[in-house]
Design an enzyme around this catalytic site. Structure first.
Site, PDB file in Angstrom:
ATOM      1  N   HIS A  94       0.838  -1.207   0.000  1.00 33.60           N
ATOM      2  CA  HIS A  94       0.000   0.000   0.000  1.00 33.60           C
ATOM      3  C   HIS A  94       0.863   1.243   0.000  1.00 33.60           C
ATOM      4  CE1 HIS A  94       0.434   1.851   4.032  1.00 33.60           C
ATOM      5  NE2 HIS A  94       0.640   0.632   4.474  1.00 33.60           N
ATOM      6  N   CYS A  95       0.293   2.330  -0.498  1.00 35.89           N
ATOM      7  CA  CYS A  95       0.929   3.645  -0.402  1.00 35.89           C
ATOM      8  C   CYS A  95      -0.067   4.576   0.274  1.00 35.89           C
ATOM      9  CB  CYS A  95       1.402   4.139  -1.760  1.00 35.89           C
ATOM     10  SG  CYS A  95       0.102   4.326  -3.009  1.00 35.89           S
ATOM     11  N   TRP A  96      -0.118   5.837  -0.124  1.00 36.94           N
ATOM     12  CA  TRP A  96      -1.006   6.788   0.544  1.00 36.94           C
ATOM     13  C   TRP A  96      -2.464   6.593   0.127  1.00 36.94           C
ATOM     14  CZ3 TRP A  96      -2.632   9.476   4.265  1.00 36.94           C
ATOM     15  CH2 TRP A  96      -3.491  10.572   4.105  1.00 36.94           C
ATOM     16  N   GLY A  99      -2.399   4.357  -5.189  1.00 46.15           N
ATOM     17  CA  GLY A  99      -2.221   4.830  -6.559  1.00 46.15           C
ATOM     18  C   GLY A  99      -0.924   4.396  -7.188  1.00 46.15           C
ATOM     19  N   TYR A 123      -3.231   3.862   2.568  1.00 47.23           N
ATOM     20  CA  TYR A 123      -3.217   4.232   3.988  1.00 47.23           C
ATOM     21  C   TYR A 123      -4.395   5.139   4.338  1.00 47.23           C
ATOM     22  CZ  TYR A 123      -1.459   6.042   8.436  1.00 47.23           C
ATOM     23  OH  TYR A 123      -1.330   6.408   9.764  1.00 47.23           O
TER      24      TYR A 123
END
Length: 343
Positions: A94-96, A99, A123
């Protein structure tokens, strides 16, 4: 490549043996990380800032190209580090916001032979799930209350040894909750990270479990309790612990007596307005003479008033009042559980 929502990730036991890889920058990871997450940053903090500035000034295309240029030199490291972090070869990335960063790293790791699942929404979506979880928490909270020096945290820990489910909020916050509470503690987490850690402990418990927590104000040092979580705390039934002031003074002496006089004096100075100049001088003089007990009694003059005022304003639902039969935490824990559950 599979995609999973935060809700499914946190509730599906299938993913309990997957490594959770957070590809945000180290600074983002430090501010707040999901339970069990490990850092696999695609960009450093400086690189993330550079790409973000390019995006704002020149648009997506230039930012994308610069991002690819930076990431290109890290591809081998990303694969080797991911393999080190997850020997099973199963990862959730996962990132923010779910994306470009997590998508590109997921693609790379899948090409390298790992079994990859991308967390949709990243996140940000996971944090929203955590806030909703607190508002709709499937557990029954019970709060242990009592004036400063009652030893509530040791009692909670002793209750845990007897099988009770507890959350040590002050332990997670690295703060004992008063002007003196940061003395001898590690640096505090961010409020965001504190929430994530509380959620991690709650999420491991069976639905409907009774969970004991210590009564807290909205602030524990610099950690700010979210509205969702704090409201659950305020609404919960309260067991109030009472005991002689002598025991409380002795406990404060044991807890703080070994710390430098300068740190204790600085803490007293932080409550100067509410303590009053005369009481402050009395406390400082006592500290300089090594009379920690007198200084503790002076502190309790203020904190007992604050506790009474907080109780009136909070309008707590006190369901039991326990008069401690011993200053020993294990004995008090047994007493509380006997009253609460008939043990």
């Amino acid at each position: 490549m599979k995609v999973i929502t935060p809700a499914a990730y946190f509730t599906d036991l299938t993913y309990s043996d997957y490594a959770l890889l957070d590809v945000r920058s180290p600074g983002e990871f430090t501010q707040g990380k999901l339970p069990r997450a490990q850092s696999l940053p695609l960009f450093s903090d400086a690189e993330r800032a550079e790409v973000g500035t390019l995006y704002k000034r020149t648009g997506q295309d230039e930012a994308l190209l610069r991002g690819l240029e930076i990431a290109g030199g890290k591809m081998r490291w990303l694969v080797e580090e991911a393999r080190r972090l997850c020997p099973s070869g199963k990862v959730v990335v996962h990132c923010w916001r779910g994306g470009q960063r997590s998508g590109s790293v997921s693609w790379l790791l899948e090409k390298a032979g790992l079994e990859v699942t991308q967390m949709s929404g990243g996140y940000k979506a996971a944090r929203q799930y955590i806030r909703t979880y607190f508002a709709e928490c499937p557990h029954r909270f019970r709060v242990l209350s009592g004036p400063t020096g009652s030893g509530k945290t040791p009692v909670l820990l002793a209750m845990a040894l007897r099988g009770a489910n507890i959350i040590d909020l002050e332990g997670i916050a690295n703060h004992k909750g008063s002007a003196f509470g940061g003395i001898g503690e590690l640096p505090q987490p961010s409020s965001e990270e504190f929430e994530n850690q509380v959620f991690a402990q709650l999420n491991r418990l069976p639905k409907g479990a009774t969970v004991w927590l210590e009564d807290e104000s909205r602030l524990i040092g610099r950690v700010f309790l979210s509205e969702e979580f704090y409201q659950r705390l305020v609404d919960a039934p309260v067991v109030e612990l009472q005991q002689p002031i002598e025991w409380r003074v002795d406990r404060l002496v044991d807890l703080y007596g070994a710390y430098p006089t300068e740190e204790l004096a600085a803490a007293f100075s932080r409550i100067r307005k509410k303590l009053g100049g005369q009481n402050l001088n009395l406390a400082i003089e006592a500290l300089e003479n090594g009379d920690i007990a007198t200084a503790a009694r002076v502190a309790l003059v203020y904190y007992d008033k604050a506790y009474a005022y907080y109780g009136e304003r909070r309008n707590a639902n006190i369901v039991e009042t326990i008069v401690a039969g011993s200053p020993v935490a294990a004995s008090v824990a047994k007493q509380i559980l006997s009253v609460a559950y008939g043990e």
